[in-house]
Structures are given as C-alpha cells and as structure tokens.
Design an enzyme around this catalytic site. Structure first.
Site, PDB file in Angstrom:
ATOM      1  N   HIS A  79       0.854  -1.190   0.000  1.00 40.42           N
ATOM      2  CA  HIS A  79       0.000   0.000   0.000  1.00 40.42           C
ATOM      3  C   HIS A  79       0.893   1.245   0.000  1.00 40.42           C
ATOM      4  O   HIS A  79       1.865   1.300   0.757  1.00 40.42           O
ATOM      5  CB  HIS A  79      -0.910  -0.022   1.236  1.00 40.42           C
ATOM      6  CG  HIS A  79      -1.871   1.118   1.258  1.00 40.42           C
ATOM      7  ND1 HIS A  79      -2.994   1.157   0.461  1.00 40.42           N
ATOM      8  CD2 HIS A  79      -1.853   2.283   1.948  1.00 40.42           C
ATOM      9  CE1 HIS A  79      -3.635   2.289   0.673  1.00 40.42           C
ATOM     10  NE2 HIS A  79      -2.969   2.993   1.581  1.00 40.42           N
ATOM     11  N   ALA A 105      10.468   3.403  -3.302  1.00 46.01           N
ATOM     12  CA  ALA A 105      10.550   2.732  -1.990  1.00 46.01           C
ATOM     13  C   ALA A 105       9.838   1.379  -2.042  1.00 46.01           C
ATOM     14  O   ALA A 105      10.314   0.382  -1.472  1.00 46.01           O
ATOM     15  CB  ALA A 105       9.936   3.615  -0.910  1.00 46.01           C
TER      16      ALA A 105
HETATM   17  C1  GRF Z   1       1.410   0.660  -6.112  1.00 43.35           C
HETATM   18  O1  GRF Z   1       1.464   2.017  -5.778  1.00 43.35           O
HETATM   19  C2  GRF Z   1       0.862  -0.134  -4.956  1.00 43.35           C
HETATM   20  O2  GRF Z   1       1.184   0.396  -3.726  1.00 43.35           O
HETATM   21  C3  GRF Z   1      -0.620  -0.072  -5.173  1.00 43.35           C
HETATM   22  O3  GRF Z   1      -0.760  -0.160  -6.560  1.00 43.35           O
HETATM   23  C4  GRF Z   1       0.376   0.399  -7.204  1.00 43.35           C
HETATM   24  C5  GRF Z   1       0.864  -0.590  -8.229  1.00 43.35           C
HETATM   25  O4  GRF Z   1       1.918  -0.086  -9.007  1.00 43.35           O
HETATM   26  N1  GRF Z   1      -1.289  -1.116  -4.432  1.00 43.35           N
HETATM   27  P1  GRF Z   1       2.655  -1.026 -10.072  1.00 43.35           P
HETATM   28  O5  GRF Z   1       1.590  -1.557 -10.998  1.00 43.35           O
HETATM   29  O6  GRF Z   1       3.325  -2.123  -9.340  1.00 43.35           O
HETATM   30  O7  GRF Z   1       3.618  -0.143 -10.791  1.00 43.35           O
END
Ligand code: GRF
Length: 203
Positions: A108, A172
């Site tokens: 998250h 991060a």
């Molecule tokens: C991330 O920001 C994660 O925290 C949220 O969805 C986003 C996914 O990003 N749950 P990605 O598709 O992995 O680039």
C-alpha cells in the site's frame, strides 16, 4: 484518469519481485502471475520473464465468491504457497482472506495505518504530512489492515504533486516488497495466531 492509471499501475512492483526471485539467494520462486484484467503490462512482464500467466476477469463472474473461488482453484493448480498482491485493486472475500491468512501479502502506498484506501498519495498531500511511504502487510479482512511486515518512509517535498510523490513512493515500494517477500518466504517472519508478526529467533 487514464494517464494516472497507467503511471501508477504498470506492474513495476511485480517487476521488482521478479528481479528479487531471480537472485540465487532468493527463497521464493514466482510460479504464476494472475491478473483480473486482460492485456495489462504486468502480464507482459511476466511472460517476458518466462512466468506462467492466467487472466481471471472479474467482469465474467456474477459474485465476488465465484471470482475468488476461481482464483483459489488456479492457485491450487499451480501449488502456490504465498500470494503477493501488487496493484491488485479488488477486495477479496473474507473466505478467501481467511483461507490464505499468513500467506497473502499486499503493498500500500502510505505508511499504514495512515491513508487507507484509494488515492493514498493524494490523501497524504491533502493532509500536509512531511513524511509518507509504503507498507507491505499481511492481508486481513479489513481493507489495508493486517500485520505490518516492512515499511519504508519517504519525504513529502513542498512542491510535490501527486505524480512526483507517487514516483518517490514507488521507488521505496520496489525495495520494500522484495524485502518483505524474502522475509516471509525464508520463514524469518510469519503471522502469529494472534494476528501479530512473529520474527524467527536467530540465536
Ligand atoms: C502501487 O502504488 C501499490 O502500492 C498499489 O498499486 C500500485 C501498483 O503499481 N497497491 P505497479 O503496478 O506495481 O507499478
């Protein structure tokens, strides 16, 4: 909007997990990538890495229970032991979450328990916090709750936009998620009966 959708959901966390699992020292092997949407970048990334993929399109199911039931069957078919939710934006049923308790990880984009739910980066900017970050946690029935495995903080800068903060948090995330996966896959961390994290004693 569409642009933000693509910026924020392009399987970059999946890519970070793929890189981690490729290391000889990794305790995890990625055997399957499931998406609830066809044609997404994450599926392409998985195929490029030689990982099997399945699409379980939520639109084809009449209920959450049927959708989750299908995912559960596919996971069993591949003898999956641990599930990482990386940008998976569907809420899973209590039955599924209970069954996979201690074996289901989510990432998250905030320092939980602050800014649960969607638009966590926007919430952080609106609240005016000077620090935000990301959290990898075991999934519990309550959304964005559950025992915290790894967190990484990032600064919120005065001229940040949602996009610039999203980018910094994502960097991060790419460290935190592989780190958390290794901790759980290696058995260094597990979910205790009482819902709290248990660290393996090393001496
Ligand atoms: C991330 O920001 C994660 O925290 C949220 O969805 C986003 C996914 O990003 N749950 P990605 O598709 O992995 O680039």
């Amino acid at each position: 909007d569409i642009t933000r959708f693509f910026i924020c959901f392009s399987g970059t966390n999946l890519q970070a997990l793929i890189e981690q699992a490729k290391r000889p020292s990794s305790s995890a092997e990625i055997v399957l990538v499931i998406s609830n949407r066809p044609g997404v970048e994450g599926l392409r990334r998985a195929s490029l890495a030689g990982i099997q993929t399945r699409v379980v399109d939520h639109k084809l199911y009449g209920s959450r229970a049927e959708f989750d039931g299908t995912i559960d069957r596919v996971l069993a078919e591949f003898r999956v032991e641990l599930v990482c939710l990386a940008g998976f934006m569907r809420i899973l049923t209590g039955t599924f979450v209970k069954k996979w308790s201690g074996r289901l990880l989510n990432i998250h984009p905030s320092l939980l328990p602050s800014f649960k739910g969607v638009n966590a980066q926007k919430q952080a900017l609106q609240a005016g916090v000077r620090v935000s970050g990301c959290t990898v946690h075991f999934v519990a029935e309550e959304v964005d709750a559950g025992a915290i495995i790894v967190q990484e903080a990032v600064p919120v800068l005065p001229d940040d936009t949602e996009e610039s903060l999203c980018d910094r948090i994502r960097q991060a995330e790419h460290r935190a998620f592989p780190g958390a996966l290794e901790l759980v896959a290696s058995g260094a961390v597990r979910l205790g009966e009482d819902g709290h994290i248990l660290w393996k004693e090393t001496c």
